[in-house]
Enzyme design. Structure first.
Site, short mmCIF file in Angstrom:
data_model
loop_
_atom_site.label_atom_id
_atom_site.label_comp_id
_atom_site.label_asym_id
_atom_site.label_seq_id
_atom_site.Cartn_x
_atom_site.Cartn_y
_atom_site.Cartn_z
N HIS A 265 0.79 -1.23 -0.03
CA HIS A 265 -0.02 0.15 -0.05
C HIS A 265 0.92 1.18 0.01
O HIS A 265 1.90 1.32 0.75
CB HIS A 265 -0.98 0.03 1.32
CG HIS A 265 -1.98 1.04 1.33
ND1 HIS A 265 -1.98 2.32 1.30
CD2 HIS A 265 -3.36 0.78 0.83
CE1 HIS A 265 -3.11 2.81 1.25
NE2 HIS A 265 -4.00 1.94 0.63
N ASP A 321 -8.05 -5.10 -0.14
CA ASP A 321 -8.59 -6.31 -1.23
C ASP A 321 -8.00 -7.42 -0.98
O ASP A 321 -8.63 -8.24 -1.73
CB ASP A 321 -7.90 -5.70 -2.51
CG ASP A 321 -8.50 -4.34 -2.63
OD1 ASP A 321 -7.70 -3.30 -3.11
OD2 ASP A 321 -9.61 -4.13 -2.72
C1 SDX Z 1 -6.19 -0.02 -3.02
O1 SDX Z 1 -4.53 4.36 -2.07
C2 SDX Z 1 -5.41 3.86 -1.35
O2 SDX Z 1 -6.08 4.05 -0.23
C3 SDX Z 1 -6.29 2.60 -2.14
C4 SDX Z 1 -7.05 1.57 -1.47
C5 SDX Z 1 -8.17 2.39 -1.15
O3 SDX Z 1 -9.06 2.18 -0.02
O4 SDX Z 1 -8.84 3.26 -1.77
O5 SDX Z 1 -6.41 1.37 -0.14
C6 SDX Z 1 -7.33 0.53 -2.38
O6 SDX Z 1 -6.22 0.14 -4.10
C7 SDX Z 1 -5.47 -0.88 -2.13
C8 SDX Z 1 -4.13 -1.29 -3.06
C9 SDX Z 1 -4.45 -2.46 -4.08
N1 SDX Z 1 -3.54 -2.89 -4.94
C10 SDX Z 1 -2.76 -3.98 -4.92
O7 SDX Z 1 -3.13 -5.01 -4.16
C11 SDX Z 1 -1.77 -4.32 -6.10
C12 SDX Z 1 -0.60 -4.86 -5.48
N2 SDX Z 1 0.03 -3.75 -4.79
C13 SDX Z 1 1.12 -3.25 -5.55
O8 SDX Z 1 1.01 -3.00 -7.00
C14 SDX Z 1 1.64 -1.73 -4.71
O9 SDX Z 1 1.97 -2.14 -3.46
C15 SDX Z 1 0.72 -0.58 -4.69
C16 SDX Z 1 0.38 0.01 -6.17
C17 SDX Z 1 -0.27 -0.80 -3.79
C18 SDX Z 1 1.72 0.58 -4.02
O10 SDX Z 1 2.72 0.74 -4.87
P1 SDX Z 1 3.73 1.82 -4.29
O11 SDX Z 1 3.14 2.52 -3.28
O12 SDX Z 1 3.97 2.75 -5.59
O13 SDX Z 1 4.97 1.03 -4.09
P2 SDX Z 1 5.94 0.50 -5.01
O14 SDX Z 1 5.49 0.05 -6.32
O15 SDX Z 1 7.04 1.61 -5.10
O16 SDX Z 1 6.89 -0.55 -4.22
C19 SDX Z 1 7.91 -0.37 -2.88
C20 SDX Z 1 8.69 -1.72 -3.24
C21 SDX Z 1 9.24 -2.19 -4.87
O17 SDX Z 1 10.15 -2.96 -4.50
P3 SDX Z 1 11.71 -2.28 -4.72
O18 SDX Z 1 11.76 -1.71 -6.09
O19 SDX Z 1 12.07 -1.68 -3.61
O20 SDX Z 1 12.72 -3.47 -4.79
O21 SDX Z 1 7.88 -2.91 -2.97
C22 SDX Z 1 7.62 -3.97 -3.94
C23 SDX Z 1 8.04 -3.11 -5.18
O22 SDX Z 1 8.56 -3.85 -6.11
N3 SDX Z 1 6.15 -4.23 -4.10
C24 SDX Z 1 5.54 -5.40 -4.23
C25 SDX Z 1 4.32 -5.37 -4.10
N4 SDX Z 1 4.00 -4.16 -3.81
C26 SDX Z 1 4.93 -3.42 -3.85
N5 SDX Z 1 6.37 -6.62 -4.45
C27 SDX Z 1 5.48 -7.81 -4.58
N6 SDX Z 1 4.06 -7.74 -4.60
C28 SDX Z 1 3.41 -6.47 -4.12
N7 SDX Z 1 2.03 -6.59 -4.22
#
Ligand code: SDX
Length: 382
Positions: A265, A321
């Protein structure tokens, strides 16, 4: 930073507004609705009482609640001229989120004159969203839509429109489970879809047009579409032999685009305040329905991730989710309905933010800057 500009593509460190509605402390895992912990609101309030709290700032008195129920029932009478064109705008064979975005966009021109005031438009949305979602479900199942039953409660009505007289529509545990989910989805600061609603509304576009834009943003699998993506991910892992370790390794491999849907998140650096409650609701509901192996997989995946350095270092925990789709599935909803259910819950937040933005003293059209990286000026030799 380039000159006076800050380059912040995810808007992670950019406040686009001041707001009194919801507060998240991502480090502590705290979520407040107008100052009340969301978990307490979910335990003690109905979804309509939550909608009143978010949109007006206070919980309703008994009389206010009666008045709201009467106004919502009046907005949804089957004879309402709005219904025909709305449902015609929801073509069969498309995804429910496309149907909702189309129907709400059409509502901008269809809403009765009184709806030019946000207050009436808010009622129209609160009243209409469950009916639109139930109609989208009827389209998905290729069956006639069921009538609204104003004598039943808001959530009971919705379940009745979706499932008729089947047990899921009358079982108090199922009604309570859905009510809890709707309350916990009601608002969440400037997430992608709410921020979209504010940006679109800043051009003085109509309320329903702004909601239509928010619905399109919510549909994305990185946002509200994640509840559908979680179930598809678990099913794909199961179909591939059920080796969770193999997929956890893929999620950790930076050369592999695979992400664990439902984890991580932008704001929470600990458990999403809502995910714990939803996990327990999932255990209860899945315990009543036929055993769902995907719940076992989800619980095991959470356990693996909570003991894995990669996830702990990056503070990746289950979000709202991760478990919600298991509950919708146990109720009998098809996976393509899951994000539409998220949207029914988020309607009060969108109404509250649209109202707050529309009356903000410093209201201006949203027009972010950019950093230009294209060619210098050149003569056109053509
Ligand atoms: C919702 O914003 C809100 O409030 C949204 C929500 C609401 O109530 O409206 O809470 C609802 O949308 C919840 C989120 C649902 N999405 C997912 O579950 C999709 C999977 N999650 C990821 O795509 C990600 O965690 C996000 C999009 C939610 C957040 O992405 P960020 O903040 O941009 O984080 P990032 O992509 O910069 O990741 C930081 C690190 C990275 O690794 P490094 O580059 O540091 O090595 O964490 C890793 C990412 O690769 N990472 C994950 C991961 N999420 C982040 N690695 C594996 N699996 C994941 N799910």
């Amino acid at each position: 930073r380039e000159g006076y500009l800050v380059y912040d593509p995810g808007l992670a460190d950019t406040a686009i507004c001041r707001s009194e509605i919801t507060y998240i402390d991502g480090d502590a895992g705290i979520l407040l609705y107008r100052g009340y912990p969301a978990q307490q609101v979910a335990e003690k309030c109905t979804f309509l009482q939550t909608a009143h709290l978010l949109t007006t700032g206070e919980l309703p008195t008994g009389a206010q609640e009666e008045q709201w129920l009467a106004r919502i029932a009046a907005s949804t009478l089957p004879g309402n001229p709005v219904w025909g064109p709305l449902f015609d705008a929801m073509p069969a064979g498309t995804h429910p989120m496309a149907m909702l975005a189309a129907a709400t966009s059409v509502m901008t021109s269809l809403a009765p004159d009184g709806a030019s005031s946000i207050e009436q438009a808010g009622f129209d949305l609160l009243a209409t969203m469950p009916a639109l979602a139930a109609h989208a479900f009827a389209r998905v199942e290729d069956r006639p839509r069921r009538p609204y039953d104003p004598s039943a409660g808001y959530v009971e009505n919705f379940l009745h429109m979706c499932f008729g007289d089947s047990p899921v529509a009358t079982d108090p545990a199922m009604v309570h489970a859905l009510e809890t989910l709707l309350v916990l989805h009601a608002d969440h600061e400037q997430n992608c879809s709410t921020a979209t609603l504010r940006l679109v509304s800043s051009s003085n576009a109509g309320f329903f047009s702004s909601v239509s834009a928010a619905l399109s943003a919510l549909w994305g699998p990185l946002h509200g579409g994640a509840n559908q993506a979680v179930i598809e991910m678990l099913q794909a892992i199961r179909d591939d032999g059920g080796d969770l370790g193999k997929y956890v390794a893929k999620a950790k491999d930076r050369n592999d685009p695979f992400r664990l849907m439902g984890f991580g998140h932008r704001v929470y650096r600990t458990f999403d305040a809502r995910a714990r409650v939803i996990r327990e609701v999932a255990r209860e509901v899945c315990g009543k329905a036929a055993h769902d192996p995907l719940l076992d997989m989800a619980l095991e995946l959470e356990e693996i991730a909570r003991n894995d350095e990669f996830f702990l270092e990056r503070k990746l925990y289950p979000n709202v989710d991760f478990y919600s789709g298991l509950i919708y599935r146990a109720m009998g909803f098809p996976v393509e309905m899951f994000t539409a259910l998220f949207a029914v819950g988020r309607a009060p937040g969108w109404i509250a933010h649209w109202t707050e933005a529309a009356t903000a003293p410093e209201r201006r059209i949203g027009r972010p800057a950019q950093l230009y990286t294209g060619p210098e000026t050149r003569d056109l030799q053509f």
